[in-house]
Design a protein around this motif. Sequence first.
Motif, short mmCIF file in Angstrom:
data_model
loop_
_atom_site.label_atom_id
_atom_site.label_comp_id
_atom_site.label_asym_id
_atom_site.label_seq_id
_atom_site.Cartn_x
_atom_site.Cartn_y
_atom_site.Cartn_z
N SER A 1 70.36 82.20 38.43
CA SER A 1 71.80 82.37 38.27
C SER A 1 72.18 83.81 38.54
O SER A 1 71.35 84.73 38.41
N LYS B 1 72.18 73.81 37.02
CA LYS B 1 73.62 73.59 36.87
C LYS B 1 73.90 72.58 35.77
O LYS B 1 73.25 71.54 35.68
N THR C 1 80.40 83.00 38.80
CA THR C 1 79.01 82.70 38.46
C THR C 1 78.43 81.73 39.48
O THR C 1 79.15 80.94 40.09
N THR D 1 73.99 78.72 31.31
CA THR D 1 75.22 79.48 31.45
C THR D 1 74.91 80.96 31.41
O THR D 1 74.26 81.45 30.48
N TYR E 1 74.79 79.27 40.28
CA TYR E 1 73.61 78.67 39.67
C TYR E 1 72.77 77.93 40.70
O TYR E 1 73.30 77.36 41.65
#
Length: 123
Positions: free
Chosen positions: A49, A66, A59, A70, A61
């Motif tokens: 990420s 995904k 952001t 986070t 990923y």
Amino acid sequence: QVQLVESGGGLVQAGDSLRLSCVFEGRTFSQYYMGWFRQAPGKEREFVSTISVSNNGNTYYADSVKGRFTISRDNAKKTVWLQMNNLKREDTGIYYCAAGRKPDSRPSQYNYWGQGTQVTVSS
């Protein structure tokens, strides 16, 4: 001089959560995109990420994480986090924090790296 210090790894069971932290030591944190990469034994380092320079920045990923991971950052604290939920065995590896000048999935595009923190997920 920039140094990155990761923490938060550990041994967990599949389905558990972990939160990795990376503290940026230096004066220019807000100028860097921050990324997380991981490396499993016998495999190449892979992108996880990345987040752009602002606290609420874009952001990105890897498809494999995904919806489960986070990334976030706080420029005042010079810290980036990786919240990892619903961990799977295949998430096992050494997780590295990196600082770069643009969002990129290639490790070669990052200027600074931390020492890594081990994440082990057992089934």
